[in-house]
Design a protein around this motif. Sequence first.
Motif, PDB file in Angstrom:
ATOM      1  N   SER A  20      11.231 -16.186   0.621  1.00  0.00           N
ATOM      2  CA  SER A  20      10.822 -15.858   1.976  1.00  0.00           C
ATOM      3  C   SER A  20      11.959 -15.251   2.795  1.00  0.00           C
ATOM      4  O   SER A  20      11.718 -14.522   3.759  1.00  0.00           O
ATOM      5  N   GLN A  21      13.210 -15.529   2.408  1.00  0.00           N
ATOM      6  CA  GLN A  21      14.343 -15.008   3.165  1.00  0.00           C
ATOM      7  C   GLN A  21      14.476 -13.487   3.005  1.00  0.00           C
ATOM      8  O   GLN A  21      15.085 -12.826   3.842  1.00  0.00           O
ATOM      9  N   PHE A  22      13.926 -12.941   1.919  1.00  0.00           N
ATOM     10  CA  PHE A  22      14.005 -11.500   1.691  1.00  0.00           C
ATOM     11  C   PHE A  22      12.975 -10.733   2.510  1.00  0.00           C
ATOM     12  O   PHE A  22      13.055  -9.522   2.652  1.00  0.00           O
ATOM     13  N   MET A  23      11.982 -11.446   3.023  1.00  0.00           N
ATOM     14  CA  MET A  23      10.864 -10.779   3.680  1.00  0.00           C
ATOM     15  C   MET A  23      11.231 -10.347   5.092  1.00  0.00           C
ATOM     16  O   MET A  23      11.832 -11.098   5.858  1.00  0.00           O
ATOM     17  N   GLU A  24      10.852  -9.112   5.427  1.00  0.00           N
ATOM     18  CA  GLU A  24      11.064  -8.611   6.779  1.00  0.00           C
ATOM     19  C   GLU A  24      10.033  -9.218   7.726  1.00  0.00           C
ATOM     20  O   GLU A  24       9.067  -9.858   7.305  1.00  0.00           O
ATOM     21  N   TRP A  47      14.060  -2.248  -0.213  1.00  0.00           N
ATOM     22  CA  TRP A  47      14.299  -1.985  -1.636  1.00  0.00           C
ATOM     23  C   TRP A  47      15.437  -2.803  -2.225  1.00  0.00           C
ATOM     24  O   TRP A  47      15.387  -3.187  -3.394  1.00  0.00           O
ATOM     25  N   ALA A  48      16.469  -3.093  -1.447  1.00  0.00           N
ATOM     26  CA  ALA A  48      17.558  -3.922  -1.977  1.00  0.00           C
ATOM     27  C   ALA A  48      17.046  -5.318  -2.307  1.00  0.00           C
ATOM     28  O   ALA A  48      17.439  -5.927  -3.317  1.00  0.00           O
ATOM     29  N   GLN A  54      16.726  -7.218  -6.020  1.00  0.00           N
ATOM     30  CA  GLN A  54      17.286  -8.548  -6.271  1.00  0.00           C
ATOM     31  C   GLN A  54      16.228  -9.502  -6.809  1.00  0.00           C
ATOM     32  O   GLN A  54      16.476 -10.269  -7.737  1.00  0.00           O
ATOM     33  N   ILE A  55      15.020  -9.450  -6.245  1.00  0.00           N
ATOM     34  CA  ILE A  55      13.955 -10.339  -6.692  1.00  0.00           C
ATOM     35  C   ILE A  55      13.545 -10.031  -8.133  1.00  0.00           C
ATOM     36  O   ILE A  55      13.270 -10.934  -8.927  1.00  0.00           O
ATOM     37  N   LEU A  56      13.542  -8.752  -8.495  1.00  0.00           N
ATOM     38  CA  LEU A  56      13.088  -8.339  -9.822  1.00  0.00           C
ATOM     39  C   LEU A  56      14.215  -8.218 -10.838  1.00  0.00           C
ATOM     40  O   LEU A  56      14.026  -7.645 -11.910  1.00  0.00           O
ATOM     41  N   THR A  57      15.361  -8.789 -10.528  1.00  0.00           N
ATOM     42  CA  THR A  57      16.535  -8.587 -11.384  1.00  0.00           C
ATOM     43  C   THR A  57      16.322  -9.090 -12.805  1.00  0.00           C
ATOM     44  O   THR A  57      16.826  -8.502 -13.752  1.00  0.00           O
ATOM     45  N   ASN A  72      19.605   1.532  -6.000  1.00  0.00           N
ATOM     46  CA  ASN A  72      19.532   2.963  -6.307  1.00  0.00           C
ATOM     47  C   ASN A  72      19.003   3.228  -7.714  1.00  0.00           C
ATOM     48  O   ASN A  72      18.205   4.151  -7.927  1.00  0.00           O
ATOM     49  N   ASN A  73      19.455   2.439  -8.670  1.00  0.00           N
ATOM     50  CA  ASN A  73      18.974   2.617 -10.041  1.00  0.00           C
ATOM     51  C   ASN A  73      17.501   2.261 -10.169  1.00  0.00           C
ATOM     52  O   ASN A  73      16.762   2.885 -10.942  1.00  0.00           O
TER      53      ASN A  73
END
Length: 256
Positions: A158-162, A169-170, A174-177, A186-187
């Motif tokens: 939830s902390q990643f959510m705007e 995208w960053a 990170q979530i899909l790492t 970028n990649n």
Amino acid sequence: MSEIQLFDNGEFELHITPVGDSFKIQAPGLARSLAFHSAKDMLRTVPGDEKGWETAPTLGGEQEMWHVTEAGFYRVMGQRQASRIKNEAIRKQVTRFQKWVFAEVLPALRRGELVAQQRPAIPEDYAAALRRVADEVEARALVEKERDEMRPLAEAYSQFMESDGTFEWAAVAQILTRVTGGLGRNNLLELLRDLKVLKDNNTPYQANYEPYFLLVPGGHGVKTTRVTPRGLDWLRQRLVKHFNHQPGLFAIGEIA
């Protein structure tokens, strides 16, 4: 409703219900045997017409229970590639289960023998019995360990959510790492352009737009693409397919 029948070899069991000339199988036991974290994880890639839920009797009373149809059963069995599971104990468990299904269960189903109480062969010696028990205990412990390791990511989700309920995208990278192997922002964008998910300006193609992305107005008339929660899971599935990974082994499966 047709009576639930049991296939049991002492290590694995399948609860099967006849449906006309076909059958359906309770999902929780199938998911455990295939070493998924939960039935929900296993069912993520199963189409809606190949799964369902209903009230079923359990030791704790009547409960809502997911199941897969005959087609769904074949799908999850085929998708679970034991050779791609890195942990040896879990890989051996899945291999034993699939061998039993292919060698014993499916032939019995083809013959119409839904009642099949198959007991395991007696181990050759006491040491073999101990090894088998140790493998089962280790496999269960490793599944629980992986689930515990995933909890911090689930709590941070939830902390990643705007504020508008989307993801930048960053944060997506990170979530899909664990799916991408650690691709940065970028990649990841470059890969999505190659996969024709995004255009050269990082905006989605119309066919991919709703409900997966949100275009947010920025300065100088430029719009920024944000990813919705549904879009995050959609991207996860696209990337899983691209990398040919196992859907049930990724952290995002616990939180999406």
